[in-house]
Write a protein that holds these residues in place. Structure first.
Motif, PDB file in Angstrom:
ATOM      1  N   ALA A 167       2.566  -2.943 -20.342  1.00  0.00           N
ATOM      2  CA  ALA A 167       2.751  -2.299 -21.640  1.00  0.00           C
ATOM      3  C   ALA A 167       2.963  -0.800 -21.512  1.00  0.00           C
ATOM      4  CB  ALA A 167       1.551  -2.592 -22.543  1.00  0.00           C
ATOM      5  N   GLN A 168       2.515  -0.219 -20.406  1.00  0.00           N
ATOM      6  CA  GLN A 168       2.678   1.206 -20.165  1.00  0.00           C
ATOM      7  C   GLN A 168       3.842   1.519 -19.236  1.00  0.00           C
ATOM      8  OE1 GLN A 168       1.018   3.719 -21.720  1.00  0.00           O
ATOM      9  NE2 GLN A 168       0.215   2.033 -22.977  1.00  0.00           N
ATOM     10  N   GLY A 169       4.767   0.564 -19.097  1.00  0.00           N
ATOM     11  CA  GLY A 169       5.967   0.802 -18.303  1.00  0.00           C
ATOM     12  C   GLY A 169       5.748   0.808 -16.813  1.00  0.00           C
ATOM     13  N   LEU A 170       4.680   0.152 -16.345  1.00  0.00           N
ATOM     14  CA  LEU A 170       4.342   0.136 -14.929  1.00  0.00           C
ATOM     15  C   LEU A 170       4.398  -1.290 -14.387  1.00  0.00           C
ATOM     16  CD1 LEU A 170       1.235   2.510 -15.044  1.00  0.00           C
ATOM     17  CD2 LEU A 170       3.527   3.106 -14.260  1.00  0.00           C
ATOM     18  N   SER A 171       5.260  -1.524 -13.416  1.00  0.00           N
ATOM     19  CA  SER A 171       5.334  -2.821 -12.764  1.00  0.00           C
ATOM     20  C   SER A 171       4.448  -2.783 -11.525  1.00  0.00           C
ATOM     21  CB  SER A 171       6.773  -3.152 -12.372  1.00  0.00           C
ATOM     22  OG  SER A 171       6.818  -4.353 -11.618  1.00  0.00           O
ATOM     23  N   VAL A 172       3.319  -3.496 -11.568  1.00  0.00           N
ATOM     24  CA  VAL A 172       2.395  -3.569 -10.440  1.00  0.00           C
ATOM     25  C   VAL A 172       2.405  -4.993  -9.905  1.00  0.00           C
ATOM     26  CG1 VAL A 172       0.943  -1.689 -11.289  1.00  0.00           C
ATOM     27  CG2 VAL A 172       0.452  -4.040 -12.008  1.00  0.00           C
ATOM     28  N   ARG A 173       1.741  -5.216  -8.784  1.00  0.00           N
ATOM     29  CA  ARG A 173       1.739  -6.548  -8.148  1.00  0.00           C
ATOM     30  C   ARG A 173       0.408  -7.220  -8.415  1.00  0.00           C
ATOM     31  NH1 ARG A 173       2.600 -11.005  -6.964  1.00  0.00           N
ATOM     32  NH2 ARG A 173       3.588 -11.832  -5.087  1.00  0.00           N
ATOM     33  N   ALA A 174       0.442  -8.271  -9.222  1.00  0.00           N
ATOM     34  CA  ALA A 174      -0.777  -8.977  -9.587  1.00  0.00           C
ATOM     35  C   ALA A 174      -0.921 -10.267  -8.791  1.00  0.00           C
ATOM     36  CB  ALA A 174      -0.769  -9.286 -11.080  1.00  0.00           C
ATOM     37  N   PHE A 175      -2.132 -10.521  -8.312  1.00  0.00           N
ATOM     38  CA  PHE A 175      -2.488 -11.775  -7.659  1.00  0.00           C
ATOM     39  C   PHE A 175      -3.533 -12.427  -8.561  1.00  0.00           C
ATOM     40  CE2 PHE A 175      -1.003  -8.880  -4.449  1.00  0.00           C
ATOM     41  CZ  PHE A 175      -0.180  -9.654  -3.655  1.00  0.00           C
ATOM     42  N   SER A 176      -3.087 -13.363  -9.377  1.00  0.00           N
ATOM     43  CA  SER A 176      -3.917 -13.924 -10.433  1.00  0.00           C
ATOM     44  C   SER A 176      -5.262 -14.404  -9.909  1.00  0.00           C
ATOM     45  CB  SER A 176      -3.167 -15.088 -11.102  1.00  0.00           C
ATOM     46  OG  SER A 176      -3.881 -15.567 -12.216  1.00  0.00           O
ATOM     47  N   GLY A 177      -6.311 -13.988 -10.605  1.00  0.00           N
ATOM     48  CA  GLY A 177      -7.664 -14.377 -10.229  1.00  0.00           C
ATOM     49  C   GLY A 177      -8.264 -13.560  -9.113  1.00  0.00           C
ATOM     50  N   GLU A 178      -7.485 -12.623  -8.547  1.00  0.00           N
ATOM     51  CA  GLU A 178      -7.980 -11.836  -7.424  1.00  0.00           C
ATOM     52  C   GLU A 178      -7.949 -10.330  -7.692  1.00  0.00           C
ATOM     53  OE1 GLU A 178      -6.785 -13.283  -3.426  1.00  0.00           O
ATOM     54  OE2 GLU A 178      -5.530 -14.684  -4.534  1.00  0.00           O
ATOM     55  N   GLY A 179      -6.751  -9.800  -7.954  1.00  0.00           N
ATOM     56  CA  GLY A 179      -6.669  -8.358  -8.155  1.00  0.00           C
ATOM     57  C   GLY A 179      -5.246  -7.878  -8.291  1.00  0.00           C
ATOM     58  N   ILE A 180      -5.091  -6.568  -8.352  1.00  0.00           N
ATOM     59  CA  ILE A 180      -3.794  -5.932  -8.532  1.00  0.00           C
ATOM     60  C   ILE A 180      -3.583  -4.891  -7.439  1.00  0.00           C
ATOM     61  CG2 ILE A 180      -2.502  -4.321 -10.011  1.00  0.00           C
ATOM     62  CD1 ILE A 180      -3.605  -5.773 -12.423  1.00  0.00           C
ATOM     63  N   ARG A 181      -2.396  -4.934  -6.830  1.00  0.00           N
ATOM     64  CA  ARG A 181      -1.996  -3.931  -5.846  1.00  0.00           C
ATOM     65  C   ARG A 181      -1.064  -2.935  -6.526  1.00  0.00           C
ATOM     66  NH1 ARG A 181       1.950  -6.163  -1.677  1.00  0.00           N
ATOM     67  NH2 ARG A 181       3.382  -5.480  -3.307  1.00  0.00           N
ATOM     68  N   ILE A 182      -1.368  -1.654  -6.337  1.00  0.00           N
ATOM     69  CA  ILE A 182      -0.600  -0.603  -6.993  1.00  0.00           C
ATOM     70  C   ILE A 182      -0.014   0.315  -5.923  1.00  0.00           C
ATOM     71  CG2 ILE A 182      -0.667   1.307  -8.622  1.00  0.00           C
ATOM     72  CD1 ILE A 182      -3.165   0.011  -9.847  1.00  0.00           C
TER      73      ILE A 182
END
Length: 361
Positions: free
Chosen positions: A321-336
């Protein structure tokens, strides 16, 4: 359509590329999902590609990459017979797995780690042996040693680890190497080593001096900013390089990529300035997040890891929603990925909002 195929691949998820930056009204979009260098190649690299490589597009490239191989050999103080090129380090890793492992063989790797590992191993027909990271998001060396069997054909060390960014120490690497049989290869996947400022980091090139079964994979995709050209390499025993050549994709590394890599090696001082800048931005982001109350692994790469667990998916939507494409691993975490300064500042603001919502861990 029903067709005959290997059923072992049915449950294997395909590799997911980082999504493009979302278009959000009033916000500059930023793609920080693929650990790419936010800066374009240096002018000297772009000029060399245009002047020396594009004019040869009607010709096949040098399949061995002789000039670049010799240059890398001099850089790493090895023989050209110890260097193998590939379409990024991912293809080199694929070559290595295909060379040493097949049906009934096992490949040990940390998990969570580079998501291509299970795809590559399963694609070779071998058995995946993922070893969970410890509570700090680091390699569990004791557990990796305990996973060794007489069917082990390769052990992978991802240093720094993707996606947690944690570093493997020299002592840890030595302990693993001493436990692995001499005829079993140990791969040090060092795609992000330029960003690793841990003074105690394990360096595969140094380790292989005393442990010839150590293989090192590196890439020009990250620090050098050549992700779109797909070029990486391995440093390995000559016998291993001969084997890698047998399973390599013919003419896989383009003349354009080889030229860009050669020139990049000539401007390492300028590239180091960019690496230093990314490391400073990483420190800014980490300091801010820790100040907000986040407990995150100590990153030595060009990205940070948010261990969000079940809150991963709703947090991902807020980054989008803030214009940022990050890498999500559902149920685990987000890599930025550490990107441009403005992108990093926006990451900090989104993380502050997530923290206010009670999602920080």
């Amino acid at each position: 359509m029903a067709y005959m195929h290997r059923s072992s691949l049915d449950s294997l998820p395909g590799y997911k590329q980082g999504r493009p930056a979302p278009v959000t009204p009033g916000l500059n979009p930023y793609k920080i999902s693929s650990n790419e260098n936010p800066y374009p190649p240096l002018e000297s690299v772009r000029r060399a590609v245009a002047d020396r490589a594009l004019v040869h597009l009607n010709r096949y490239p040098d399949m061995r990459g002789t000039a670049l191989v010799e240059r890398l050999a001099r850089l790493h103080q090895v023989e050209p017979e110890n260097i193998q090129l590939g379409c990024g380090s991912t293809e080199v890793i694929t070559q290595l797995v295909n060379l040493v492992a097949g049906e009934g063989d096992e490949v040990i790797y940390p998990w969570r780690s580079f998501e291509a590992y299970p795809i590559i191993v399963t694609g070779a027909g071998a058995t995946c042996v993922p070893v969970p990271l410890n509570a700090e998001g680091r390699h569990d060396i004791d557990a990796m040693i305990a996973a060794l069997t007489d069917r082990t054909r390769l052990v992978i060390v991802n240093n720094p680890n993707n996606p947690t960014g944690t570093s493997v120490s020299t002592d840890e690497a030595l302990r693993l190497l001493e436990a692995v049989p001499e005829d079993v290869l140990v791969l040090f996947d060092e795609a992000y080593f330029q960003f690793n400022d841990d003074p105690d980091q394990a360096m595969g090139l140094q380790l292989r001096q005393e442990h010839p079964n150590a293989v090192v994979a590196r890439t020009f995709s990250k620090a050098y900013g050549l992700a779109g050209l797909r070029i990486g390499y391995a440093v390995a025993p000559a016998e291993v390089v001969q084997g890698l050549g047998k399973v390599a994709l013919p003419f896989g590394v383009s003349d354009v990529a080889q030229t860009a890599a050669m020139v990049s090696l000539d401007v390492t001082d300028q590239l180091q300035e960019r690496v230093d800048g990314i490391v400073r931005e990483r420190a800014k982001v980490v300091t801010a997040l820790e100040g907000q109350g986040w407990r995150i692994p100590c990153s030595r790469a060009n990205y940070v890891w948010l261990p969000l667990g079940q809150a991963t998916d709703p947090a991902y939507e807020q980054f989008q929603a803030q214009g940022l494409s990050v890498r999500a691993f559902s149920g685990e975490g987000i890599r930025i990925t550490i990107g441009e300064a403005e992108a990093n500042d926006r990451v900090i603001r989104v993380c502050a909002s997530l923290r206010d919502q009670g999602l920080a861990r």
